[in-house]
Design a protein around this motif. Structure first.
Motif, PDB file in Angstrom:
ATOM      1  N   PRO A  40      69.116  20.072  16.299  1.00  0.00           N
ATOM      2  CA  PRO A  40      68.465  20.934  17.284  1.00  0.00           C
ATOM      3  C   PRO A  40      67.398  21.793  16.628  1.00  0.00           C
ATOM      4  N   GLN A  41      66.276  21.920  17.306  1.00  0.00           N
ATOM      5  CA  GLN A  41      65.183  22.709  16.771  1.00  0.00           C
ATOM      6  C   GLN A  41      65.524  24.186  16.881  1.00  0.00           C
ATOM      7  N   GLN A  42      65.256  24.908  15.813  1.00  0.00           N
ATOM      8  CA  GLN A  42      65.444  26.341  15.829  1.00  0.00           C
ATOM      9  C   GLN A  42      64.242  26.969  16.512  1.00  0.00           C
ATOM     10  N   ALA A  43      64.473  28.099  17.132  1.00  0.00           N
ATOM     11  CA  ALA A  43      63.354  28.819  17.737  1.00  0.00           C
ATOM     12  C   ALA A  43      62.420  29.263  16.616  1.00  0.00           C
ATOM     13  N   ALA A  44      61.142  29.160  16.874  1.00  0.00           N
ATOM     14  CA  ALA A  44      60.163  29.537  15.855  1.00  0.00           C
ATOM     15  C   ALA A  44      60.243  31.032  15.589  1.00  0.00           C
ATOM     16  N   ALA A  45      60.213  31.359  14.317  1.00  0.00           N
ATOM     17  CA  ALA A  45      60.210  32.767  13.943  1.00  0.00           C
ATOM     18  C   ALA A  45      58.850  33.363  14.288  1.00  0.00           C
ATOM     19  N   PRO A  46      58.832  34.587  14.754  1.00  0.00           N
ATOM     20  CA  PRO A  46      57.534  35.167  15.092  1.00  0.00           C
ATOM     21  C   PRO A  46      56.688  35.376  13.843  1.00  0.00           C
ATOM     22  N   ALA A  47      55.404  35.194  14.015  1.00  0.00           N
ATOM     23  CA  ALA A  47      54.483  35.446  12.907  1.00  0.00           C
ATOM     24  C   ALA A  47      54.317  36.957  12.773  1.00  0.00           C
ATOM     25  N   GLY A  53      45.475  42.830   8.962  1.00  0.00           N
ATOM     26  CA  GLY A  53      45.420  41.544   8.259  1.00  0.00           C
ATOM     27  C   GLY A  53      45.756  40.384   9.170  1.00  0.00           C
ATOM     28  N   PRO A  54      45.690  39.160   8.661  1.00  0.00           N
ATOM     29  CA  PRO A  54      45.994  37.959   9.451  1.00  0.00           C
ATOM     30  C   PRO A  54      47.504  37.829   9.680  1.00  0.00           C
ATOM     31  N   ARG A  55      47.857  37.049  10.691  1.00  0.00           N
ATOM     32  CA  ARG A  55      49.277  36.797  10.936  1.00  0.00           C
ATOM     33  C   ARG A  55      49.815  35.880   9.845  1.00  0.00           C
ATOM     34  N   ILE A  56      51.015  36.199   9.372  1.00  0.00           N
ATOM     35  CA  ILE A  56      51.679  35.400   8.339  1.00  0.00           C
ATOM     36  C   ILE A  56      52.942  34.809   8.960  1.00  0.00           C
ATOM     37  N   TYR A  57      53.154  33.522   8.722  1.00  0.00           N
ATOM     38  CA  TYR A  57      54.336  32.837   9.238  1.00  0.00           C
ATOM     39  C   TYR A  57      55.110  32.277   8.063  1.00  0.00           C
ATOM     40  N   GLN A  58      56.442  32.498   8.061  1.00  0.00           N
ATOM     41  CA  GLN A  58      57.290  31.926   7.006  1.00  0.00           C
ATOM     42  C   GLN A  58      57.932  30.659   7.552  1.00  0.00           C
ATOM     43  N   VAL A  59      57.678  29.551   6.872  1.00  0.00           N
ATOM     44  CA  VAL A  59      58.163  28.235   7.294  1.00  0.00           C
ATOM     45  C   VAL A  59      59.690  28.199   7.252  1.00  0.00           C
ATOM     46  N   ARG A  60      60.259  27.613   8.314  1.00  0.00           N
ATOM     47  CA  ARG A  60      61.713  27.431   8.401  1.00  0.00           C
ATOM     48  C   ARG A  60      62.021  25.932   8.378  1.00  0.00           C
ATOM     49  N   ALA A  61      63.250  25.585   8.057  1.00  0.00           N
ATOM     50  CA  ALA A  61      63.672  24.178   8.028  1.00  0.00           C
ATOM     51  C   ALA A  61      63.382  23.535   9.377  1.00  0.00           C
ATOM     52  N   GLY A  62      62.793  22.353   9.364  1.00  0.00           N
ATOM     53  CA  GLY A  62      62.494  21.612  10.572  1.00  0.00           C
ATOM     54  C   GLY A  62      61.116  21.898  11.155  1.00  0.00           C
ATOM     55  N   ASP A  63      60.409  22.888  10.610  1.00  0.00           N
ATOM     56  CA  ASP A  63      59.074  23.212  11.100  1.00  0.00           C
ATOM     57  C   ASP A  63      58.070  22.122  10.772  1.00  0.00           C
ATOM     58  N   ALA A  88      47.497  26.405  -0.492  1.00  0.00           N
ATOM     59  CA  ALA A  88      48.956  26.296  -0.536  1.00  0.00           C
ATOM     60  C   ALA A  88      49.454  24.918  -0.096  1.00  0.00           C
ATOM     61  N   LEU A  89      48.646  24.206   0.702  1.00  0.00           N
ATOM     62  CA  LEU A  89      49.059  22.907   1.245  1.00  0.00           C
ATOM     63  C   LEU A  89      48.167  21.792   0.723  1.00  0.00           C
ATOM     64  N   ARG A  90      48.771  20.854   0.048  1.00  0.00           N
ATOM     65  CA  ARG A  90      48.006  19.697  -0.445  1.00  0.00           C
ATOM     66  C   ARG A  90      48.021  18.569   0.571  1.00  0.00           C
ATOM     67  N   ASP A  91      49.051  18.567   1.411  1.00  0.00           N
ATOM     68  CA  ASP A  91      49.219  17.503   2.406  1.00  0.00           C
ATOM     69  C   ASP A  91      49.667  18.158   3.707  1.00  0.00           C
ATOM     70  N   ALA A  92      49.013  17.841   4.802  1.00  0.00           N
ATOM     71  CA  ALA A  92      49.352  18.452   6.094  1.00  0.00           C
ATOM     72  C   ALA A  92      50.749  18.060   6.564  1.00  0.00           C
ATOM     73  N   ASN A  93      51.318  17.008   6.000  1.00  0.00           N
ATOM     74  CA  ASN A  93      52.640  16.547   6.410  1.00  0.00           C
ATOM     75  C   ASN A  93      53.767  17.105   5.555  1.00  0.00           C
ATOM     76  N   VAL A  94      53.441  17.924   4.567  1.00  0.00           N
ATOM     77  CA  VAL A  94      54.477  18.440   3.672  1.00  0.00           C
ATOM     78  C   VAL A  94      54.418  19.963   3.638  1.00  0.00           C
ATOM     79  N   ILE A  95      55.403  20.578   4.299  1.00  0.00           N
ATOM     80  CA  ILE A  95      55.572  22.022   4.203  1.00  0.00           C
ATOM     81  C   ILE A  95      57.022  22.271   3.838  1.00  0.00           C
ATOM     82  N   ARG A  96      57.291  23.387   3.208  1.00  0.00           N
ATOM     83  CA  ARG A  96      58.648  23.661   2.720  1.00  0.00           C
ATOM     84  C   ARG A  96      59.158  24.992   3.278  1.00  0.00           C
ATOM     85  N   PRO A  97      60.449  25.026   3.611  1.00  0.00           N
ATOM     86  CA  PRO A  97      61.011  26.293   4.067  1.00  0.00           C
ATOM     87  C   PRO A  97      60.758  27.396   3.041  1.00  0.00           C
ATOM     88  N   GLY A  98      60.375  28.547   3.544  1.00  0.00           N
ATOM     89  CA  GLY A  98      60.083  29.680   2.673  1.00  0.00           C
ATOM     90  C   GLY A  98      58.605  29.872   2.404  1.00  0.00           C
TER      91      GLY A  98
END
Length: 104
Positions: A40-47, A53-63, A88-98
């Motif tokens: 089940p998808q977790q609800a997205a954490a608010p940015a 400053g700009p909005r910052i979002y912390q990646v969660r598992a399954g994002d 921070a991102l070398r590939d648009a398909n690879v993000i990590r929790p945290g």
């Protein structure tokens, strides 16, 4: 044993039970496989937006970038997040929790 030797493996019991003839070879039984479901998808954490400053979002598992963009209302979608976080991102398909991503 029954499949290998037949009713003759137990001659006395077979006679008393009236068992005779050949033994059917057992068939393999196939059990239905339940379809795989995703977690089940977790609800997205608010940015979080630091003052001025700009909005910052912390990646969660399954994002995914597209999921984050949709949940956070990012103009330009996943590509805007990717373009704004190229260091921070070398590939648009690879993000990590945290990971912390700037949402612009």
């Amino acid at each position: 044993m029954l499949a290998g030797q037949g009713w003759g493996a137990w001659p006395e019991c077979s006679r008393k039970a009236g068992a005779r003839g050949t033994v059917a070879t057992p068939r393999a039984v196939r059990f239905p496989v339940a379809p795989q479901t995703s977690a089940p998808q977790q609800a997205a954490a608010p940015a979080v937006a630091p003052p001025g400053g700009p909005r910052i979002y912390q990646v969660r598992a399954g994002d995914t970038l597209s999921g984050i963009a949709a949940a956070q209302g990012v103009t330009g979608g996943w590509r805007a997040i990717y373009d704004g976080n190229r260091t921070a991102l070398r590939d648009a398909n690879v993000i990590r929790p945290g990971q912390q991503l700037t949402l612009g």
